[in-house]
Design a protein around this motif. Structure first.
Motif, PDB file in Angstrom:
ATOM      1  N   PRO A 140       0.840  -1.204   0.000  1.00 46.92           N
ATOM      2  CA  PRO A 140       0.000   0.000   0.000  1.00 46.92           C
ATOM      3  C   PRO A 140       0.875   1.253   0.000  1.00 46.92           C
ATOM      4  O   PRO A 140       2.086   1.151   0.212  1.00 46.92           O
ATOM      5  N   LEU A 141       0.243   2.403  -0.237  1.00 52.37           N
ATOM      6  CA  LEU A 141       1.010   3.659  -0.294  1.00 52.37           C
ATOM      7  C   LEU A 141       1.301   4.121   1.138  1.00 52.37           C
ATOM      8  O   LEU A 141       0.448   4.710   1.790  1.00 52.37           O
ATOM      9  N   LEU A 142       2.506   3.833   1.598  1.00 53.64           N
ATOM     10  CA  LEU A 142       2.880   4.169   2.980  1.00 53.64           C
ATOM     11  C   LEU A 142       3.768   5.410   3.034  1.00 53.64           C
ATOM     12  O   LEU A 142       4.333   5.721   4.089  1.00 53.64           O
ATOM     13  N   ASP A 143       3.876   6.124   1.899  1.00 56.09           N
ATOM     14  CA  ASP A 143       4.729   7.314   1.834  1.00 56.09           C
ATOM     15  C   ASP A 143       3.972   8.540   2.340  1.00 56.09           C
ATOM     16  O   ASP A 143       4.043   9.617   1.750  1.00 56.09           O
ATOM     17  N   THR A 144       3.219   8.356   3.395  1.00 59.63           N
ATOM     18  CA  THR A 144       2.357   9.420   3.903  1.00 59.63           C
ATOM     19  C   THR A 144       2.404   9.415   5.428  1.00 59.63           C
ATOM     20  O   THR A 144       2.419   8.337   6.026  1.00 59.63           O
ATOM     21  N   PRO A 145       2.434  10.593   6.059  1.00 60.04           N
ATOM     22  CA  PRO A 145       2.499  10.578   7.524  1.00 60.04           C
ATOM     23  C   PRO A 145       1.178  10.194   8.195  1.00 60.04           C
ATOM     24  O   PRO A 145       1.185   9.788   9.347  1.00 60.04           O
ATOM     25  N   ALA A 146       0.060  10.326   7.464  1.00 62.30           N
ATOM     26  CA  ALA A 146      -1.235  10.083   8.121  1.00 62.30           C
ATOM     27  C   ALA A 146      -2.120   9.151   7.293  1.00 62.30           C
ATOM     28  O   ALA A 146      -2.176   9.239   6.071  1.00 62.30           O
ATOM     29  N   VAL A 147      -2.801   8.262   8.020  1.00 64.19           N
ATOM     30  CA  VAL A 147      -3.660   7.245   7.407  1.00 64.19           C
ATOM     31  C   VAL A 147      -5.018   7.277   8.116  1.00 64.19           C
ATOM     32  O   VAL A 147      -5.069   7.487   9.335  1.00 64.19           O
ATOM     33  N   ALA A 148      -6.091   7.075   7.366  1.00 61.96           N
ATOM     34  CA  ALA A 148      -7.413   6.901   8.007  1.00 61.96           C
ATOM     35  C   ALA A 148      -7.832   5.443   7.875  1.00 61.96           C
ATOM     36  O   ALA A 148      -7.698   4.855   6.798  1.00 61.96           O
ATOM     37  N   VAL A 149      -8.320   4.882   8.956  1.00 66.10           N
ATOM     38  CA  VAL A 149      -8.899   3.534   8.925  1.00 66.10           C
ATOM     39  C   VAL A 149     -10.368   3.691   9.307  1.00 66.10           C
ATOM     40  O   VAL A 149     -10.676   4.178  10.401  1.00 66.10           O
ATOM     41  N   VAL A 150     -11.269   3.331   8.397  1.00 64.15           N
ATOM     42  CA  VAL A 150     -12.703   3.506   8.651  1.00 64.15           C
ATOM     43  C   VAL A 150     -13.273   2.204   9.206  1.00 64.15           C
ATOM     44  O   VAL A 150     -13.104   1.148   8.605  1.00 64.15           O
ATOM     45  N   GLY A 151     -13.949   2.295  10.345  1.00 65.06           N
ATOM     46  CA  GLY A 151     -14.586   1.107  10.911  1.00 65.06           C
ATOM     47  C   GLY A 151     -14.273   0.952  12.387  1.00 65.06           C
ATOM     48  O   GLY A 151     -13.279   1.509  12.877  1.00 65.06           O
ATOM     49  N   ALA A 152     -15.110   0.231  13.094  1.00 63.86           N
ATOM     50  CA  ALA A 152     -14.928   0.050  14.543  1.00 63.86           C
ATOM     51  C   ALA A 152     -15.046  -1.422  14.921  1.00 63.86           C
ATOM     52  O   ALA A 152     -15.587  -1.770  15.959  1.00 63.86           O
TER      53      ALA A 152
END
Ligand SMILES: Cc1cc2nc3c(=O)[nH]c(=O)nc-3n(C[C@H](O)[C@H](O)[C@H](O)COP(=O)(O)OP(=O)(O)OC[C@H]3O[C@@H](n4cnc5c(N)ncnc54)[C@H](O)[C@@H]3O)c2cc1C
Ligand SMILES: NC(=O)c1ccc[n+]([C@@H]2O[C@H](COP(=O)([O-])OP(=O)(O)OC[C@H]3O[C@@H](n4cnc5c(N)ncnc54)[C@H](OP(=O)(O)O)[C@@H]3O)[C@@H](O)[C@H]2O)c1
Length: 459
Positions: A140-152
């Protein structure tokens, strides 16, 4: 050679298929059982879903693999049934009954704009990647400081936790070297878990939630937005009686009261936020969420208030559905094949003779590994009760199956061959101080199972 015994095919070597196979051969009825799987390796989501840092959980494979002792259940790996593989009708000519245990491998969608941008992915792809699934070798594109994970749910927790761990923490697990390398190069520091309802409605299990607090260099931030002050959590703790909900609330309240530490990574738990659209032109640059409010019935409604999170990767972990099985009825709403006590039934409620289901394709995509045992046992009991009345297959000889597979260009993987790959993974793991390292590349898997040098033609 035909044994004269009824022959049952179990399609899918995940927990439900293996529990069903075990129940079938444990009975007093003499029956030949083959377990077929599209992959050269058994165990389904135990191998390709359970998170790499859940090492103890994976030890269930010792139980699940037991039916494959010599002369008992046959493993027939590398054989896809249905679209792109052996048609179900052709398989039926070789077996008295077929138990479908193919799981629910399709990520549910959010149905919002931007969902197909590069950098927006389902949990299946990212989980498959870190678990070394041959369908998901691309990082996956991990070249980013922030990630959103949707779901609980627990899958959202798994993904957030693995992304927030340091690569060193994962080095002793079974993740492929390429996964560790990508995580080392990755820039992820903030993982935002977006939860559309309140803290009392999360589907997390408390042990898994608490585990977020045990990471080497990450802290949990429970966001206080006025709607959810630490005090509000304490108030909820006073009123909620359900044990699981209380345990979750207690963990969340502790984190909400904690003073910020100095970890370099953070897992943000953001409640009452529903994704509205994913931003970006060439790839994901952000996600817009709408603040939600809870009705008395626990349902959410939008408040119209939107906010944007700057993230370069969005992972939706909002549950799964299944692909229909050609030739069988399918309920698209539940993602299941309709059944009664494991017997497939058509729209009129009539039993489809000789066809059975178990596991997630029977019940839908919820439940832990052990949950699958009960319905597998029930399905096996239905099969065993029906066998005397089912017609024998047109081709009862095991050698005829080999001819069918050969005619489709399929070289099956038997249990001994799988054990060669198993041994190779354990050998690779020793060099890294891990119990094993998964081989994720399909050609390399096939070379190992067939005992070929790397790069040899596996056919
Ligand atoms: C990401 C994730 C993490 C999880 N972690 C945990 C955990 O830590 N602890 C826990 O208790 N539970 C966990 N679960 C739940 C648990 O994995 C499931 O309850 C269980 O795996 C469901 O079993 P199943 O056999 O129905 O499906 P699966 O495990 O999905 O097995 C289905 C099998 O069918 C095969 N197959 C599919 N299509 C075909 C075809 N056309 N032809 C031939 N073969 C086919 C697949 O290759 C697979 O091997 C997790 C679930 C997910 C999604
Ligand atoms: N360690 C473990 O034991 C473990 C690990 C992983 C998985 N599992 C099990 O595997 C099963 C599947 O887990 P899962 O996490 O995929 O499913 P899950 O438990 O059903 O959770 C799905 C989550 O997605 C949310 N959701 C659904 N649609 C949404 C939308 N459009 N927008 C925002 N949120 C949305 C749901 O919220 P609502 O509640 O508001 O609908 C829910 O929180 C579960 O039974 C789980 O316990 C167990």
């Amino acid at each position: 050679m035909a044994s004269g015994r009824p022959r049952v095919a179990v399609v899918g070597a995940g927990p439900s298929g293996l529990y069903a196979a075990a129940a079938l051969v444990a009975s007093e009825t003499a029956v030949d059982v083959d377990v077929l799987d599209r992959l050269p390796a058994p165990y389904g989501l135990v191998r390709y879903g359970v998170a790499p840092d859940h090492v103890k959980m994976k030890s269930v494979i010792r139980v699940l693999g037991r039916p494959f002792g010599p002369g008992e259940v046959r493993f027939v790996g590398g054989v896809r049934i249905g679209e792109g593989g052996i048609p179900l009708a052709a398989l039926r000519e070789h077996y008295t009954a077929v138990v479908h245990a193919v799981g629910s491998a399709v990520d549910r969608r959010l149905g919002i704009p931007g969902e197909d941008l590069p950098g927006s992915t389902g949990s299946g792809a990212i989980v498959g990647w870190y678990c070394g699934h041959p369908d998901h070798v691309a990082a996956p594109l991990l070249d980013t400081p922030a990630v959103a994970v949707v779901g609980a749910g627990n899958v959202a927790l798994d993904v957030a936790r693995v992304l927030a761990r340091t690569p060193d923490e994962l080095a002793s697990t079974d993740v492929p070297d390429a996964v560790l390398d990508a995580l080392r190069l990755g820039r992820v520091r903030d993982v935002h878990v977006l939860i559309r309802r309140g803290p009392q409605h999360v589907k997390f299990t408390p042990v898994e939630l608490r585990q977020l607090g045990d990471l080497a260099d990450a802290e949990v931030v429970v966001h206080d937005d006025g709607l959810l002050a630490g005090g509000a959590l304490d108030d909820l703790l006073e009123t909620v009686t359900d044990r699981r909900e209380r345990a979750n609330l207690a963990a969340l309240a502790e984190w909400a009261h904690a003073t910020p530490g100095h970890a370099t990574r953070r897992i943000h738990l953001r409640f009452l936020r529903s994704p509205v659209r994913i931003l970006g032109t060439d790839r994901v640059t952000g996600i817009v969420v709408e603040r939600t409010a809870l009705g008395a019935d626990g349902r959410v409604r939008g408040t119209g208030e939107e906010e944007t999170l700057d993230v370069g990767l969005v992972v939706r972990a909002v549950g799964y559905t299944a692909v229909p099985i050609a030739g069988l009825p399918f309920d698209p709403d539940t993602g299941t094949v309709p059944s009664v006590a494991g017997r497939v039934v058509d729209a009129a409620g009539e039993v489809v003779p000789g066809e059975y289901v178990t596991g997630w394709i029977r019940r839908g995509p919820t439940g832990v590994i052990g949950t699958n045992k009960h319905d597998a046992v029930e399905t096996a009991a239905s099969v065993l009760a029906d066998l005397p009345a089912l017609p024998p297959p047109a081709h009862p000889d095991a050698d005829d199956l080999a001819a069918l597979l050969d005619a489709h260009g399929v070289r099956p993987v038997d249990w001994t061959a799988w054990l060669r790959l198993d041994a190779e993974e354990i050998r690779l793991g020793a060099a890294r101080g891990a119990e094993r390292i998964k081989v994720a590349d399909l050609q390399e898997m096939l070379a190992a199972v067939h005992g070929l040098p790397a790069g040899g033609d596996p056919r």
